[in-house]
Write an enzyme that holds these catalytic residues in place. Structure first.
Site, PDB file in Angstrom:
ATOM      1  N   ASP A 169      -5.065   2.143  -1.900  1.00 49.80           N
ATOM      2  CA  ASP A 169      -5.409   0.753  -1.602  1.00 49.80           C
ATOM      3  C   ASP A 169      -6.535   0.731  -0.573  1.00 49.80           C
ATOM      4  O   ASP A 169      -6.380   1.196   0.562  1.00 49.80           O
ATOM      5  CB  ASP A 169      -4.181   0.009  -1.080  1.00 49.80           C
ATOM      6  CG  ASP A 169      -4.393  -1.495  -1.059  1.00 49.80           C
ATOM      7  OD1 ASP A 169      -5.536  -1.939  -1.260  1.00 49.80           O
ATOM      8  OD2 ASP A 169      -3.403  -2.219  -0.839  1.00 49.80           O
ATOM      9  N   THR A 170      -7.672   0.182  -0.970  1.00 48.80           N
ATOM     10  CA  THR A 170      -8.794   0.068  -0.038  1.00 48.80           C
ATOM     11  C   THR A 170      -8.680  -1.135   0.871  1.00 48.80           C
ATOM     12  O   THR A 170      -9.518  -1.320   1.762  1.00 48.80           O
ATOM     13  CB  THR A 170     -10.101  -0.032  -0.826  1.00 48.80           C
ATOM     14  OG1 THR A 170     -10.052  -1.199  -1.660  1.00 48.80           O
ATOM     15  CG2 THR A 170     -10.301   1.186  -1.706  1.00 48.80           C
TER      16      THR A 170
END
Length: 651
Positions: free
Chosen positions: A481-482
């Site tokens: 997850d960025t």
């Protein structure tokens, strides 16, 4: 052979199915007259023999015990033969007529008796139902009721109406065994019968006691109190017996209320034997009619009116519509249900025809046996081809995609010394940036920006190995997850002595106080696309073991580009198509629960970025490594910008 029944046994052993209660009580009382007493093995063999005997056509009421004794095999185990011998001795014997004398001359025949004088009446030697006798002939002693005794009595009379023969036989046997007092009888009445039946019985008992006190009873003293009080005295055994008989006689005035279906609704089935139907009627009348009510007229009427049409025709043809029950049983004894006989009709084989088949044009077989498929009546409505049916049209068959060749791994965390850019297959036309300078032998080689490929079938979930320094390394599946500022790991990866600190986290579901903890020990994370582990000085710990997220703090150390290869048929995530570039803004709306820390200033919608080409920025090279970092420049949307395309996300 078995356990001898004592006085504390169940009042009545359960009868075999299909045998009336008063018939079973006769066998039971005959067994109690054996010396020594019967055992459980004797009762088991008796019930086994009665089940076999009930299948014979000799089930005529009353039961002929002599006939049953003739059916008993020689050497039958148990004491069934002794029980039948006692019943034969006590059964009423009907005197048979003497055999006629052999024919002789008229001169030597003795004078006949006067035919006008009827034969003398022979009174039966014993009633149809044996009198109740206590097991082993021992005198009864008073014993108070126990709950298991009351439950056993109620189970026996559950299908019989108060006052019916089965009900009265069960109550008489219980009275003989327990010798109850007036108070015990009142408790038994309230436990077995409804309040209405108990009220009617109480009224009838009061009238019978008044008549008995007026008539005078042996041992009754009017000055000592009413009969109920004197019957409780253990010394007055005679008065207690009189009160028990009056209590039993009060049931004769109760109306019959059968718990079985009404007698008019008991109908013979289409394939039910006639004797089984009559037996059901007999049991229903025994359970419902009050004791002393004539049963034969009702039984004969219902045995004809409720029979099926086949048996009614037989009885009507032989004139037995209201005959004795034995004649009706013998009339329908030979009737059996009509079974449908299945007859196999074999079609004779015909010689093969000499004419040619109109389908294939060959002779020697019929058209129904032709192996050539039937031609369609016209062209296919889809493709207008006259050679196939619509169901065989190739347009209806889905095209099978060709198997894709396996891709080589695109990520190698090694320095690249090639001068030209590297093409990424099916990567949307993206190319990796080229090397800006030549590699010198005495310097560390500069590396290009590594590419991080994700599996299209399982993105953005990857496998990672986590080492928490306090336990053994473990492999988990984590969400890449960025949009998460910090990495989140489940608490199951940490040992119980790991120091954790409380912290508050602001995520998509709001602010949480006790869902996440903060660890101060270093954590090593080994990713499949990186040879060296990632070292995190601190990370969040999920106390509910719900999330494992690789955040930006770990991805920044990779210095790579997320590469999502485009398949021919890209997978679908919920209602939207998975984009080629993965970011938090492209994921579905997160659930309304606390899940991971979120920096709202770090992630913005894609339409707020500039549509101009990506700008290359060289900023702060890492000391000692010579690795060039590439990042994107973000700025607000300008009035002249119309493109909303997004490029690769560089960390």
């Amino acid at each position: 052979m078995g356990q001898i029944f004592s006085r504390s046994a169940s009042p009545i052993p359960r009868p075999p199915r299909g045998l009336a209660a008063h018939h079973w009580l006769n066998f039971l009382q005959a067994a109690y007259r054996l010396e020594p007493g019967p055992s459980s093995y004797d009762f088991h063999q008796l019930k086994k023999f009665l089940k076999i005997a009930l299948e014979t056509p000799a089930r005529i009421c009353p039961i002929n015990y002599s006939l049953l004794a003739s059916l008993l095999p020689k050497g039958y185990p148990g004491r069934v033969n002794e029980i039948l011998h006692i019943l034969i001795q006590t059964q009423a014997q009907i005197p048979s007529r003497p055999a006629p004398p052999p024919p002789s001359s008229p001169t030597h025949d003795p004078p006949d008796s006067d035919p006008q004088i009827p034969p003398p009446y022979v009174e039966p030697t014993a009633p149809q139902v044996l009198p109740v006798m206590h097991p082993h002939g021992a005198p009864p002693n008073h014993r108070p009721w126990q709950m298991k005794d009351l439950q056993a009595i109620k189970q026996e009379v559950s299908q019989a109406a108060p006052g019916s023969p089965q009900f009265m036989q069960t109550i008489r046997l219980a009275v003989q065994q327990f010798d109850p007092t007036a108070k015990d009888l009142q408790d038994l009445l309230q436990y077995l019968c409804s309040s209405l039946v108990a009220s009617l019985h109480h009224q009838q008992l009061d009238s019978l006691i008044s008549e008995a006190e007026t008539r005078g009873i042996t041992g009754y003293n009017p000055l000592a109190g009413p009969l109920r009080v004197q019957a409780n005295n253990p010394q007055q055994q005679g008065l207690r017996r009189e009160y028990q008989q009056l209590w039993l006689a009060a049931f004769a005035a109760l109306p019959g209320s059968a718990k079985d279906p009404s007698w008019a609704s008991i109908l013979q089935g289409l394939e039910e034997p006639y004797h089984a139907f009559v037996e059901r009627l007999n049991i229903a009348l025994d359970n419902g009619l009050p004791e002393g009510t004539p049963k034969d007229p009702i039984l004969r009427s219902l045995a004809y009116s409720n029979a099926n049409k086949e048996c009614q025709k037989l009885l009507q043809a032989r004139g037995h519509t209201n005959s004795p029950l034995g004649d009706m049983l013998r009339a329908c004894q030979t009737w059996t249900p009509k079974d449908k006989t299945k007859v196999l009709v074999v079609q004779p084989k015909k010689p093969p025809p000499n004419q040619p088949c109109f389908r294939c044009g060959k002779a020697g077989h019929w058209s129904r046996d032709c192996t050539q498929p039937r031609p369609p009546p016209g062209p296919c409505p889809l493709c207008q081809d006259p050679t196939h049916w619509k169901r065989d049209c190739p347009r209806l068959k889905p095209t099978i995609p060709e198997p894709e060749p396996e891709e080589d791994a695109l990520l190698l965390d090694l320095p690249a010394d090639i001068p030209h850019p590297k093409n990424l297959h099916r990567g949307g036309g993206l190319t990796s940036p080229p090397t800006l300078q030549q590699v010198l032998p005495n310097q560390d080689p500069a590396s290009i920006l590594p590419v991080i490929p994700l599996d299209p079938a399982r993105r953005p979930v990857i496998k990672a190995q986590v080492d928490t320094q306090t336990s053994h390394p473990k492999t988990i599946e984590a969400l890449l997850d960025t949009g998460a500022d910090m990495t989140v790991l489940p608490i199951a990866l940490f040992s119980s002595n790991t120091p954790l600190k409380n912290t508050s986290v602001l995520g998509a579901g709001g602010q949480t106080q006790d869902h996440f903890k903060l660890t101060s020990l270093p954590v090593l994370i080994r990713l499949p696309f990186r040879t060296t582990p990632i070292v995190l000085t601190s990370c969040l710990v999920d106390t509910k073991n719900n999330w494992a997220i690789i955040g930006r703090d770990a991805l920044q150390q990779c210095q790579g580009v997320l590469y999502l290869p485009e398949a021919k048929r890209p997978p679908v995530i919920l209602p939207i198509q998975a984009p080629a570039v993965l970011g938090l803004e492209h994921l579905p709306r997160p659930p309304e629960i606390s899940q991971f820390p979120l920096n709202q200033n770090a992630s913005r919608p894609c339409n707020t970025w500039s549509g101009r080409p990506w700008r290359q920025a060289i900023s702060n090279p890492t000391p000692g490594q010579g690795i060039t970092q590439y990042s994107q420049l973000k700025r607000p949307m300008e009035p002249g910008d119309s493109s909303t395309t997004c490029g690769p996300l560089t960390l």
